[in-house]
Design a protein around this motif. Sequence first.
Motif, PDB file in Angstrom:
ATOM      1  N   MET A   1       0.829  -1.196   0.000  1.00 41.73           N
ATOM      2  CA  MET A   1       0.000   0.000   0.000  1.00 41.73           C
ATOM      3  C   MET A   1       0.868   1.253   0.000  1.00 41.73           C
ATOM      4  O   MET A   1       1.959   1.271   0.565  1.00 41.73           O
ATOM      5  CB  MET A   1      -0.905   0.014   1.229  1.00 41.73           C
ATOM      6  N   ALA A   2       0.374   2.302  -0.639  1.00 39.65           N
ATOM      7  CA  ALA A   2       1.009   3.613  -0.599  1.00 39.65           C
ATOM      8  C   ALA A   2      -0.076   4.673  -0.531  1.00 39.65           C
ATOM      9  O   ALA A   2      -1.217   4.439  -0.941  1.00 39.65           O
ATOM     10  CB  ALA A   2       1.881   3.830  -1.823  1.00 39.65           C
ATOM     11  N   ASN A   3       0.279   5.832  -0.002  1.00 41.50           N
ATOM     12  CA  ASN A   3      -0.664   6.937   0.116  1.00 41.50           C
ATOM     13  C   ASN A   3      -0.350   8.011  -0.904  1.00 41.50           C
ATOM     14  O   ASN A   3       0.816   8.361  -1.113  1.00 41.50           O
ATOM     15  CB  ASN A   3      -0.600   7.549   1.516  1.00 41.50           C
ATOM     16  N   ILE A   4      -1.386   8.554  -1.534  1.00 40.54           N
ATOM     17  CA  ILE A   4      -1.235   9.654  -2.481  1.00 40.54           C
ATOM     18  C   ILE A   4      -1.647  10.944  -1.793  1.00 40.54           C
ATOM     19  O   ILE A   4      -2.800  11.098  -1.386  1.00 40.54           O
ATOM     20  CB  ILE A   4      -2.081   9.420  -3.747  1.00 40.54           C
ATOM     21  N   PHE A   5      -0.699  11.868  -1.650  1.00 44.00           N
ATOM     22  CA  PHE A   5      -0.928  13.150  -0.984  1.00 44.00           C
ATOM     23  C   PHE A   5      -1.553  14.090  -2.015  1.00 44.00           C
ATOM     24  O   PHE A   5      -0.865  14.839  -2.694  1.00 44.00           O
ATOM     25  CB  PHE A   5       0.402  13.687  -0.465  1.00 44.00           C
ATOM     26  N   LEU A   6      -2.876  14.074  -2.122  1.00 42.25           N
ATOM     27  CA  LEU A   6      -3.582  14.728  -3.224  1.00 42.25           C
ATOM     28  C   LEU A   6      -3.407  16.230  -3.259  1.00 42.25           C
ATOM     29  O   LEU A   6      -3.207  16.825  -4.319  1.00 42.25           O
ATOM     30  CB  LEU A   6      -5.078  14.402  -3.145  1.00 42.25           C
ATOM     31  N   THR A   7      -3.514  16.867  -2.098  1.00 44.84           N
ATOM     32  CA  THR A   7      -3.474  18.327  -2.048  1.00 44.84           C
ATOM     33  C   THR A   7      -2.921  18.797  -0.710  1.00 44.84           C
ATOM     34  O   THR A   7      -3.090  18.113   0.308  1.00 44.84           O
ATOM     35  CB  THR A   7      -4.880  18.924  -2.256  1.00 44.84           C
ATOM     36  N   LYS A   8      -2.297  19.964  -0.728  1.00 48.50           N
ATOM     37  CA  LYS A   8      -1.789  20.533   0.514  1.00 48.50           C
ATOM     38  C   LYS A   8      -2.833  21.412   1.203  1.00 48.50           C
ATOM     39  O   LYS A   8      -2.597  21.913   2.301  1.00 48.50           O
ATOM     40  CB  LYS A   8      -0.513  21.331   0.239  1.00 48.50           C
ATOM     41  N   LYS A   9      -3.960  21.596   0.562  1.00 49.51           N
ATOM     42  CA  LYS A   9      -5.028  22.403   1.139  1.00 49.51           C
ATOM     43  C   LYS A   9      -5.752  21.649   2.240  1.00 49.51           C
ATOM     44  O   LYS A   9      -5.985  20.444   2.138  1.00 49.51           O
ATOM     45  CB  LYS A   9      -6.040  22.811   0.056  1.00 49.51           C
ATOM     46  N   CYS A  10      -6.118  22.364   3.288  1.00 51.41           N
ATOM     47  CA  CYS A  10      -6.915  21.765   4.364  1.00 51.41           C
ATOM     48  C   CYS A  10      -7.860  22.833   4.908  1.00 51.41           C
ATOM     49  O   CYS A  10      -7.550  24.025   4.903  1.00 51.41           O
ATOM     50  CB  CYS A  10      -6.029  21.225   5.480  1.00 51.41           C
ATOM     51  N   ASN A  11      -9.033  22.396   5.373  1.00 54.14           N
ATOM     52  CA  ASN A  11     -10.024  23.315   5.925  1.00 54.14           C
ATOM     53  C   ASN A  11      -9.955  23.387   7.450  1.00 54.14           C
ATOM     54  O   ASN A  11     -10.820  23.982   8.083  1.00 54.14           O
ATOM     55  CB  ASN A  11     -11.434  22.925   5.477  1.00 54.14           C
ATOM     56  N   LEU A  12      -8.914  22.776   8.038  1.00 59.13           N
ATOM     57  CA  LEU A  12      -8.712  22.838   9.480  1.00 59.13           C
ATOM     58  C   LEU A  12      -7.254  23.202   9.788  1.00 59.13           C
ATOM     59  O   LEU A  12      -6.385  23.093   8.919  1.00 59.13           O
ATOM     60  CB  LEU A  12      -9.051  21.496  10.137  1.00 59.13           C
ATOM     61  N   LYS A  13      -7.028  23.598  11.026  1.00 61.32           N
ATOM     62  CA  LYS A  13      -5.668  23.838  11.511  1.00 61.32           C
ATOM     63  C   LYS A  13      -5.509  23.105  12.837  1.00 61.32           C
ATOM     64  O   LYS A  13      -5.527  23.714  13.907  1.00 61.32           O
ATOM     65  CB  LYS A  13      -5.414  25.338  11.673  1.00 61.32           C
ATOM     66  N   CYS A  14      -5.374  21.799  12.753  1.00 57.43           N
ATOM     67  CA  CYS A  14      -5.299  20.971  13.954  1.00 57.43           C
ATOM     68  C   CYS A  14      -3.981  21.240  14.687  1.00 57.43           C
ATOM     69  O   CYS A  14      -2.911  21.228  14.064  1.00 57.43           O
ATOM     70  CB  CYS A  14      -5.402  19.498  13.590  1.00 57.43           C
ATOM     71  N   PRO A  15      -4.020  21.462  15.983  1.00 56.68           N
ATOM     72  CA  PRO A  15      -2.807  21.789  16.744  1.00 56.68           C
ATOM     73  C   PRO A  15      -1.821  20.637  16.869  1.00 56.68           C
ATOM     74  O   PRO A  15      -0.707  20.836  17.339  1.00 56.68           O
ATOM     75  CB  PRO A  15      -3.356  22.191  18.119  1.00 56.68           C
ATOM     76  N   TYR A  16      -2.218  19.444  16.424  1.00 57.73           N
ATOM     77  CA  TYR A  16      -1.356  18.273  16.535  1.00 57.73           C
ATOM     78  C   TYR A  16      -0.991  17.702  15.168  1.00 57.73           C
ATOM     79  O   TYR A  16      -0.395  16.626  15.081  1.00 57.73           O
ATOM     80  CB  TYR A  16      -2.084  17.166  17.328  1.00 57.73           C
ATOM     81  N   CYS A  17      -1.339  18.397  14.089  1.00 56.53           N
ATOM     82  CA  CYS A  17      -1.247  17.841  12.729  1.00 56.53           C
ATOM     83  C   CYS A  17       0.134  17.256  12.444  1.00 56.53           C
ATOM     84  O   CYS A  17       1.158  17.943  12.525  1.00 56.53           O
ATOM     85  CB  CYS A  17      -1.572  18.915  11.706  1.00 56.53           C
ATOM     86  N   PHE A  18       0.179  15.979  12.066  1.00 59.01           N
ATOM     87  CA  PHE A  18       1.446  15.307  11.791  1.00 59.01           C
ATOM     88  C   PHE A  18       2.023  15.718  10.441  1.00 59.01           C
ATOM     89  O   PHE A  18       3.202  15.490  10.159  1.00 59.01           O
ATOM     90  CB  PHE A  18       1.270  13.782  11.847  1.00 59.01           C
ATOM     91  N   ALA A  19       1.180  16.337   9.582  1.00 61.55           N
ATOM     92  CA  ALA A  19       1.652  16.786   8.273  1.00 61.55           C
ATOM     93  C   ALA A  19       1.778  18.304   8.244  1.00 61.55           C
ATOM     94  O   ALA A  19       1.721  18.925   7.184  1.00 61.55           O
ATOM     95  CB  ALA A  19       0.693  16.313   7.185  1.00 61.55           C
ATOM     96  N   ASN A  20       1.974  18.895   9.409  1.00 57.78           N
ATOM     97  CA  ASN A  20       1.963  20.349   9.547  1.00 57.78           C
ATOM     98  C   ASN A  20       2.974  21.050   8.646  1.00 57.78           C
ATOM     99  O   ASN A  20       2.728  22.164   8.172  1.00 57.78           O
ATOM    100  CB  ASN A  20       2.239  20.716  11.008  1.00 57.78           C
ATOM    101  N   GLU A  21       4.116  20.406   8.377  1.00 58.88           N
ATOM    102  CA  GLU A  21       5.141  21.049   7.555  1.00 58.88           C
ATOM    103  C   GLU A  21       4.719  21.194   6.101  1.00 58.88           C
ATOM    104  O   GLU A  21       5.320  21.974   5.344  1.00 58.88           O
ATOM    105  CB  GLU A  21       6.446  20.268   7.632  1.00 58.88           C
TER     106      GLU A  21
END
Length: 332
Positions: A1-21
């Motif tokens: 399995m692999a993950n496709i990172f479709l977009t860098k856009k997000c509608n939230l700003k989670c304080p713990y986001c693991f993909a924050n960078e």
Amino acid sequence: MANIFLTKKCNLKCPYCFANEFVNKNQEEFSIENLIKVINFITKDGTSRIGLIGGEPTLYSKFRELIKILDKNNKVKDVIIYTNGIEIDKYINHLNPKKYSLLLNCNSPEQLGENYVKLKNNLLLLKKANLTFKLGLNLWNSNFAYIFELLKLINRNDLRFSYAIQNDKKVNNSNIIEEFKKQKSLLFDFFNACLIRNIVPSYDCNSFPDCIFTNEEKILLVKIKQLAEKYDVDSPISSCRTCNPVIDIFPDLSAIRCFGLSDFSKINISDFDNLEQLKRYYYAKIDIFAKISYVIPMCENCKMRILNKCGICFAYKLSKIKKIKNYILSEE
């Protein structure tokens, strides 16, 4: 399995986001041409599972077109969408229940505001559509009671969770065991809350190592395992588990082993023939060195660490992985 990172856009700003960078740094997203290249790369040696991530994958501007591409590709065995669930209602009728499943990372009413009601409504829509989905929780503070409300709403008793560290919290990796010990009360408050509600929690990643638990505390873990057996729910509640490369592929066709090692493992997939070859590359360049690394001296002779079943995230070993790797390479 692999993950496709479709977009860098997000509608939230989670304080713990693991993909924050990566998230919300720009509007970069996959072109259809690169999507097809990635799908072919992942499925080159046969059928495969694909994950859709972001950012928020449902904000990808070509999401419906992507669904059509995946539907027509018989080598794509199944697809899992990692989403916050806020915009999933736009696509529910387009998802084939036999091919698509979802993991919904659920945030609190305080974080979501008016979108919390929308999340609840979307959960009911998913249930009505008979789509396979599971709720996920990032455990980072004591405000987790809302997840039980959501589980009750959809009449579910299984929950996927991960311990998350707040973005602005500085953690000394050389003393991560002590950090886990400090957060142990939070974990057991959560476990007790699950147990009294007959909720079976299962680890995602960044799990607590078993060595920090007392014998008395381990009794609670046994009770949760027994509850899982009662309801025939898979619950790897023990942190003793194997960590393997999780491949995330970005719009520019670069890949990382996982988000925790993103600054150390980026490489272009064009340098490899297929996904399996890329996984072997990461195993040889990172995992082998991670297995022989340890966080603190007491971990050196730990059987679980030696068997690669500690559960401690490799990111906490990053500096030592680099040192060992550089030392071995200098000796060759």
